[in-house]
Structure formats: C-alpha cells, structure tokens
Design a protein around this motif. Structure first.
Motif, mmCIF file in Angstrom:
data_model
loop_
_atom_site.group_PDB
_atom_site.id
_atom_site.type_symbol
_atom_site.label_atom_id
_atom_site.label_comp_id
_atom_site.label_asym_id
_atom_site.label_seq_id
_atom_site.Cartn_x
_atom_site.Cartn_y
_atom_site.Cartn_z
ATOM 1 N N THR A 27 -38.641 16.798 4.453
ATOM 2 C CA THR A 27 -39.769 16.289 3.676
ATOM 3 C C THR A 27 -40.422 15.123 4.421
ATOM 4 O OG1 THR A 27 -38.279 14.796 2.495
ATOM 5 C CG2 THR A 27 -38.705 16.929 1.458
ATOM 6 N N THR A 28 -41.576 14.697 3.927
ATOM 7 C CA THR A 28 -42.215 13.513 4.517
ATOM 8 C C THR A 28 -41.599 12.237 3.958
ATOM 9 O OG1 THR A 28 -43.973 13.598 2.858
ATOM 10 C CG2 THR A 28 -44.413 14.657 4.982
ATOM 11 N N GLU A 29 -41.173 12.299 2.702
ATOM 12 C CA GLU A 29 -40.526 11.165 2.032
ATOM 13 C C GLU A 29 -39.273 11.664 1.332
ATOM 14 O OE1 GLU A 29 -41.517 7.970 2.231
ATOM 15 O OE2 GLU A 29 -43.231 8.578 3.471
ATOM 16 N N LYS A 30 -38.256 10.839 1.292
ATOM 17 C CA LYS A 30 -36.988 11.204 0.647
ATOM 18 C C LYS A 30 -37.245 11.620 -0.804
ATOM 19 C CE LYS A 30 -32.513 11.059 1.538
ATOM 20 N NZ LYS A 30 -31.946 12.119 2.322
ATOM 21 N N ALA A 31 -36.623 12.727 -1.211
ATOM 22 C CA ALA A 31 -36.779 13.238 -2.577
ATOM 23 C C ALA A 31 -35.411 13.623 -3.119
ATOM 24 C CB ALA A 31 -37.711 14.445 -2.590
ATOM 25 N N SER A 32 -35.086 13.116 -4.293
ATOM 26 C CA SER A 32 -33.803 13.468 -4.901
ATOM 27 C C SER A 32 -33.985 14.365 -6.129
ATOM 28 C CB SER A 32 -33.032 12.206 -5.287
ATOM 29 O OG SER A 32 -33.763 11.440 -6.216
ATOM 30 N N GLU A 33 -35.224 14.577 -6.522
ATOM 31 C CA GLU A 33 -35.526 15.438 -7.667
ATOM 32 C C GLU A 33 -36.253 16.695 -7.187
ATOM 33 O OE1 GLU A 33 -34.401 14.923 -10.714
ATOM 34 O OE2 GLU A 33 -33.469 13.088 -9.965
ATOM 35 N N ALA A 34 -35.773 17.834 -7.632
ATOM 36 C CA ALA A 34 -36.370 19.102 -7.221
ATOM 37 C C ALA A 34 -37.853 19.172 -7.588
ATOM 38 C CB ALA A 34 -35.620 20.263 -7.857
ATOM 39 N N SER A 35 -38.212 18.653 -8.737
ATOM 40 C CA SER A 35 -39.609 18.734 -9.184
ATOM 41 C C SER A 35 -40.557 18.044 -8.207
ATOM 42 C CB SER A 35 -39.760 18.147 -10.584
ATOM 43 O OG SER A 35 -39.381 16.786 -10.596
ATOM 44 N N SER A 36 -40.118 16.961 -7.585
ATOM 45 C CA SER A 36 -41.006 16.275 -6.640
ATOM 46 C C SER A 36 -41.226 17.111 -5.382
ATOM 47 C CB SER A 36 -40.478 14.875 -6.303
ATOM 48 O OG SER A 36 -39.248 14.948 -5.640
ATOM 49 N N VAL A 37 -40.245 17.920 -5.002
ATOM 50 C CA VAL A 37 -40.413 18.798 -3.845
ATOM 51 C C VAL A 37 -41.243 20.016 -4.244
ATOM 52 C CG1 VAL A 37 -39.247 20.181 -2.090
ATOM 53 C CG2 VAL A 37 -38.221 18.026 -2.854
ATOM 54 N N LEU A 38 -40.929 20.607 -5.392
ATOM 55 C CA LEU A 38 -41.658 21.790 -5.856
ATOM 56 C C LEU A 38 -43.138 21.503 -6.055
ATOM 57 C CD1 LEU A 38 -39.053 23.104 -8.446
ATOM 58 C CD2 LEU A 38 -39.670 24.208 -6.293
ATOM 59 N N ASN A 39 -43.477 20.281 -6.425
ATOM 60 C CA ASN A 39 -44.870 19.908 -6.688
ATOM 61 C C ASN A 39 -45.458 19.014 -5.603
ATOM 62 O OD1 ASN A 39 -44.989 21.250 -9.278
ATOM 63 N ND2 ASN A 39 -43.591 19.655 -9.982
ATOM 64 N N SER A 40 -44.819 18.989 -4.444
ATOM 65 C CA SER A 40 -45.241 18.112 -3.357
ATOM 66 C C SER A 40 -46.658 18.430 -2.887
ATOM 67 C CB SER A 40 -44.273 18.241 -2.181
ATOM 68 O OG SER A 40 -44.683 17.414 -1.124
ATOM 69 N N LYS A 41 -47.385 17.388 -2.571
ATOM 70 C CA LYS A 41 -48.735 17.531 -2.007
ATOM 71 C C LYS A 41 -48.704 17.318 -0.500
ATOM 72 C CE LYS A 41 -50.571 18.084 -6.058
ATOM 73 N NZ LYS A 41 -50.628 19.439 -6.536
ATOM 74 N N THR A 42 -47.495 17.168 0.057
ATOM 75 C CA THR A 42 -47.318 17.002 1.495
ATOM 76 C C THR A 42 -46.421 18.128 2.011
ATOM 77 O OG1 THR A 42 -45.416 15.532 1.196
ATOM 78 C CG2 THR A 42 -47.598 14.490 1.368
ATOM 79 N N PRO A 43 -46.459 18.393 3.319
ATOM 80 C CA PRO A 43 -45.648 19.475 3.872
ATOM 81 C C PRO A 43 -44.151 19.280 3.640
ATOM 82 C CG PRO A 43 -47.298 18.786 5.458
ATOM 83 C CD PRO A 43 -47.326 17.784 4.338
ATOM 84 N N VAL A 44 -43.464 20.384 3.467
ATOM 85 C CA VAL A 44 -42.003 20.423 3.371
ATOM 86 C C VAL A 44 -41.541 21.660 4.148
ATOM 87 C CG1 VAL A 44 -41.899 19.253 1.141
ATOM 88 C CG2 VAL A 44 -41.924 21.724 1.207
ATOM 89 N N ALA A 45 -40.273 21.654 4.508
ATOM 90 C CA ALA A 45 -39.730 22.813 5.216
ATOM 91 C C ALA A 45 -38.292 23.060 4.784
ATOM 92 C CB ALA A 45 -39.793 22.600 6.726
ATOM 93 N N ILE A 46 -37.949 24.316 4.767
ATOM 94 C CA ILE A 46 -36.565 24.722 4.559
ATOM 95 C C ILE A 46 -36.137 25.458 5.822
ATOM 96 C CG2 ILE A 46 -35.054 26.314 3.312
ATOM 97 C CD1 ILE A 46 -36.347 25.439 0.761
ATOM 98 N N GLN A 47 -34.974 25.058 6.313
ATOM 99 C CA GLN A 47 -34.417 25.685 7.506
ATOM 100 C C GLN A 47 -33.103 26.362 7.140
ATOM 101 O OE1 GLN A 47 -32.942 23.032 10.647
ATOM 102 N NE2 GLN A 47 -33.971 24.362 12.117
ATOM 103 N N LEU A 48 -32.936 27.601 7.603
ATOM 104 C CA LEU A 48 -31.700 28.345 7.393
ATOM 105 C C LEU A 48 -31.129 28.706 8.755
ATOM 106 C CD1 LEU A 48 -32.902 30.881 4.661
ATOM 107 C CD2 LEU A 48 -31.941 28.601 4.328
ATOM 108 N N PHE A 49 -29.917 28.249 9.012
ATOM 109 C CA PHE A 49 -29.240 28.568 10.264
ATOM 110 C C PHE A 49 -28.086 29.504 9.915
ATOM 111 C CE2 PHE A 49 -26.631 28.190 13.954
ATOM 112 C CZ PHE A 49 -27.520 27.942 14.995
#
Length: 185
Positions: free
Chosen positions: A60-82
């Motif tokens: 994320t661009t900023e630390k997030a501890s609540e799922a809702s803030s990531v789900l509703n983010s107005k900034t880029p986010v990424a999920i990586q699966l290895f």
C-alpha cells in the motif's frame, strides 16, 4: 547518551524497513511497479489442510490495518502471490479464484463474469513452484496482472478491483489468518 539514543532509533527504524522471510520467500519492503513505489503492509502464508501453498503480501502507499481502508482505497495497492507448493496447478488456482470471487461478491458474480474470465486466463499456462503473481490495482483504471515480472492482462473497473481485493481482504477471505497478516495484525 545522545549517541546511544540515535543508534537505538536508527536500529529500530532499520528493523521496521527490513524485508521479511516467510516459507523460504523473501518479501521485499517495497514494490516498485508502474512508476509507483508501494510499501509492504503485511504478508503471510496461505495454508490449506496443513500444507503451505503460497506467500501472500499486501503493498500500500500508507499502512492500513483495516480491510475497509484497503478495499476503498483511492491510491494504488498490490497483492503479490509467490507460489511455494507444487500442489498449486492452473486448474486448482482457477477453481480457488472462482470460489473467492463468489464469496467476495456474495454470489453476485454476473456483472463481473466477462472480466473474471479474462482474469482467469492469466492462470491458464502451467503454474510452477516459484512463480510470482502481482495484481497491481490503480483506482479509476483497474488491475494490471503480472506473472514473473511480465504483464499479462489489464482488467478494468473499480468494481472488479474491489471484488479481487475481497478475495483476500473481504468478509469471507480465502484465509482469515492470511488476511490478518496482510493487514499487519
């Protein structure tokens, strides 16, 4: 005394910025993609029936501890699966993605079906232990999907992006422990 405090502060800061290792995978502290630098929010191991399948991480661009803030983010986010297991196949990952979207959307998958099919096409080629998938989400644009550093697809729509994030961060995530780890809990 001042020098000791500065040393301790520098040490603590450097520890917070270190990459972490999970299941033999080094998860970096940042992800640089598409002229964006995202910070590691959290990472964990996806397990099923006591078998480790992949390391999932959230950036994320900023630390997030609540799922809702990531789900509703107005900034880029990424999920990586290895991928860490030979048990992950194209068929099994396709099945898991379909199940994840079904749960994420509360069964309302029809409006996303064409885009979901395009997303699933990313997994049609053989998947092997060591493969690395990144889903880079830009609000207002959609999801760019990468496999081993190569861009394979762009899926448009914030509705699709939110449903995709919901697979890991929604009310019925693929793995509740992984969700907590991705949120740094």
């Amino acid at each position: 005394m001042k020098k000791i405090l500065l040393f301790v502060s520098a040490l603590v800061m450097s520890l917070n910025l270190q990459a972490i290792e999970l299941d033999g995978v080094t998860v970096p502290e940042t992800l640089n993609l598409e002229n964006q630098t995202l910070k590691l929010n959290g990472a964990g191991v996806r397990s099923k029936f006591f078998v480790d399948l992949y390391v999932g991480s959230l950036f994320t661009t900023e630390k997030a501890s609540e799922a809702s803030s990531v789900l509703n983010s107005k900034t880029p986010v990424a999920i990586q699966l290895f991928i860490t297991s030979k048990l992950i196949t194209s068929e099994k990952l396709t099945e898991a993605v379909n199940e994840g979207f079904e749960k994420s959307t509360g069964g309302q998958i029809a409006p996303l079906q064409d885009r979901l099919s395009a997303f699933i096409d990313v997994f049609k080629d053989e998947i092997v232990k060591g493969d690395n998938f990144v889903m880079f989400i830009t609000p207002g644009q959609g999801v760019n999907v990468y496999k081993n550093g190569k861009k394979l697809a762009t899926i448009e729509g914030d509705d699709f992006s939110k449903a995709l994030l919901g697979v890991w961060l929604g009310d019925q995530p693929a793995d509740a422990d992984l969700k907590a780890d991705m949120l740094g809990k």
